[in-house]
Design an enzyme around this catalytic site. Structure first.
Site, short mmCIF file in Angstrom:
data_model
loop_
_atom_site.label_atom_id
_atom_site.label_comp_id
_atom_site.label_asym_id
_atom_site.label_seq_id
_atom_site.Cartn_x
_atom_site.Cartn_y
_atom_site.Cartn_z
N LYS A 12 0.84 -1.20 0.00
CA LYS A 12 0.00 0.00 0.00
C LYS A 12 0.87 1.25 0.00
O LYS A 12 1.86 1.33 0.73
CB LYS A 12 -0.91 0.01 1.23
CG LYS A 12 -2.22 0.77 1.01
CD LYS A 12 -3.13 0.02 0.04
CE LYS A 12 -4.56 0.59 0.09
NZ LYS A 12 -5.43 -0.15 -0.86
N THR A 60 -3.90 -5.46 -0.06
CA THR A 60 -3.29 -4.16 0.25
C THR A 60 -4.17 -3.38 1.22
O THR A 60 -3.66 -2.54 1.97
CB THR A 60 -3.06 -3.34 -1.02
OG1 THR A 60 -4.31 -3.02 -1.64
CG2 THR A 60 -2.18 -4.10 -2.00
N ASP A 61 -5.47 -3.65 1.23
CA ASP A 61 -6.34 -3.01 2.22
C ASP A 61 -5.98 -3.46 3.63
O ASP A 61 -6.06 -2.67 4.58
CB ASP A 61 -7.81 -3.32 1.91
CG ASP A 61 -8.76 -2.49 2.74
OD1 ASP A 61 -8.75 -1.25 2.59
OD2 ASP A 61 -9.49 -3.08 3.57
N PHE A 162 31.97 30.85 -8.22
CA PHE A 162 32.23 29.74 -9.14
C PHE A 162 33.15 30.22 -10.25
O PHE A 162 32.76 31.00 -11.12
CB PHE A 162 30.93 29.18 -9.72
CG PHE A 162 31.13 27.87 -10.43
CD1 PHE A 162 31.65 26.77 -9.76
CD2 PHE A 162 30.81 27.73 -11.78
CE1 PHE A 162 31.85 25.56 -10.41
CE2 PHE A 162 31.01 26.52 -12.43
CZ PHE A 162 31.53 25.43 -11.74
N ARG A 179 27.64 35.40 -6.23
CA ARG A 179 26.40 34.97 -6.89
C ARG A 179 25.39 34.51 -5.85
O ARG A 179 25.73 34.23 -4.69
CB ARG A 179 26.67 33.82 -7.87
CG ARG A 179 27.15 32.54 -7.20
CD ARG A 179 27.23 31.38 -8.17
NE ARG A 179 27.67 30.15 -7.50
CZ ARG A 179 27.66 28.95 -8.06
NH1 ARG A 179 27.25 28.80 -9.31
NH2 ARG A 179 28.07 27.88 -7.39
N VAL A 234 29.10 24.15 -5.30
CA VAL A 234 28.16 23.27 -4.61
C VAL A 234 28.86 21.98 -4.20
O VAL A 234 28.64 21.44 -3.11
CB VAL A 234 26.93 22.97 -5.50
CG1 VAL A 234 26.01 21.97 -4.83
CG2 VAL A 234 26.18 24.26 -5.82
N GLN A 235 29.73 21.48 -5.07
CA GLN A 235 30.44 20.23 -4.80
C GLN A 235 31.24 20.31 -3.50
O GLN A 235 31.17 19.41 -2.65
CB GLN A 235 31.36 19.88 -5.97
CG GLN A 235 30.67 19.40 -7.22
CD GLN A 235 30.22 20.52 -8.16
OE1 GLN A 235 30.08 21.68 -7.74
NE2 GLN A 235 29.99 20.19 -9.42
N ASN A 261 21.07 23.05 -8.26
CA ASN A 261 21.57 24.43 -8.25
C ASN A 261 20.54 25.28 -8.97
O ASN A 261 20.47 25.30 -10.19
CB ASN A 261 22.93 24.51 -8.93
CG ASN A 261 23.60 25.85 -8.72
OD1 ASN A 261 23.06 26.72 -8.06
ND2 ASN A 261 24.78 26.01 -9.29
N HIS A 263 19.02 28.36 -10.47
CA HIS A 263 19.70 29.51 -11.05
C HIS A 263 18.87 30.79 -10.94
O HIS A 263 17.65 30.80 -11.14
CB HIS A 263 20.01 29.25 -12.53
CG HIS A 263 20.89 28.06 -12.74
ND1 HIS A 263 22.08 27.89 -12.08
CD2 HIS A 263 20.75 26.96 -13.54
CE1 HIS A 263 22.65 26.77 -12.46
NE2 HIS A 263 21.86 26.18 -13.35
#
Length: 303
Positions: A12, A60-61, A162, A179, A234-235, A261, A263
């Protein structure tokens, strides 16, 4: 043509509930959990696929009803505890179930202040941010447990750079030392089974506050590093975040980040004779960068 069933799972999805926990000393002082649960079973169900024989199927119920009954009758804080309770229940109750996958997504409801202090039973829903756990448990006792923060949206208007990247004949991006940096944080940490113990020891770890403590540490490290680091990329920033979590949380085996990222492009107003000194930007809906990494501890060298 001859075929065979190579794998199967079912259960479920999107089972939702909100549970209220009342303080025994003051019933007006309450906590809430809103959660969405996915619970999938695997095991001796092959004939339901290959021979249209439904005799082995746990409906599944029934899975949905079980989730709701256990949510009412057992302790569900933190979600890692409840995931372990669900997984062990299905393996113990149905002898032909060999494995269970449980995913719980918890909404972030936080008490807000009235007259300078948190109100006993009033909450703010903090955007799309989620707390998540995933547990895969096998009858053999093997399991994999992870926890996560997802869709925590952050932005800083400066303090990100960057430059120095690879350039070729396809490169149009200009280097920058200032930035906007914005992302939707998706941070996942996998627990070290050797430190936690068996799946039945997950409840003991919950009693010790391990899961809540690491969640709070991971969230704080993510936000603090994002704010204070003059990010070269970011890395680099996500690696530093993951490393700090591993340094703080000895019960964690690995940490993964997936950071889009998002922008924001400087709007050119020179046509109007206006200089745009990093003040007016266009939030670009697409495309966006997507940076991922997984960080683990180095294995100690044997002498």
């Amino acid at each position: 043509m001859s075929t065979t069933l190579s794998s199967s799972t079912y259960g479920k999805d999107n089972v939702k509930f909100l549970k209220v926990k009342k303080d025994p000393q003051n019933p007006k002082k309450q906590e809430v959990m809103e959660a969405t649960v996915t619970c999938l079973l695997e095991g001796g169900f092959d004939t339901s696929y290959t021979e249209a024989d439904n005799s082995s199927i746990v409906p599944t119920d029934t899975v949905k009803n079980t989730i709701l009954v256990l949510a009412k009758t057992t302790e569900i804080w933190p979600i890692e505890r409840f995931a372990a309770k669900l997984a062990t229940h299905f393996v113990e109750k149905y002898s032909h179930v060999s494995g269970v996958s449980v995913k719980i997504v918890q909404d972030r409801w936080v008490k807000y202040a009235v007259d300078g202090k948190p109100h006993d039973h009033s909450f703010i829903h903090e955007g799309g941010e989620k707390r998540i756990t995933d547990l895969y448990y096998k009858r053999s006792g093997d399991y994999k447990l992870s926890s996560a923060i997802k869709d925590l949206t952050v932005l800083k208007s400066t303090g990100s750079m960057f430059y120095g990247y690879n350039k070729c004949d396809f490169t149009t991006l200009q280097p920058t030392t200032d930035r906007i940096l914005s992302t939707d944080v998706d941070a996942t940490w996998v627990w070290d089974n050797k430190k936690i113990g068996s799946v039945y020891d997950i409840a003991k770890a919950a009693d010790k506050g391990i899961f809540d403590n690491v969640y709070n540490q991971a969230r704080e490290i993510t936000l603090t590093t994002f704010a204070l680091e003059n990010s070269p990329s970011v890395q680099a920033t996500m690696f530093n975040m993951a490393t700090q979590i591993l340094e703080k949380a000895c019960s964690v085996y690995s940490v993964s980040y997936a950071l889009p990222n998002k922008h924001y492009f400087l709007i050119d107003l020179k046509w109007k004779g206006l200089e745009n000194d990093n003040e007016l930007f266009y939030p670009s809906p697409h495309p966006n960068g997507l940076i991922k990494c997984t960080v683990v501890r180095k294995e100690k060298t044997k002498l």
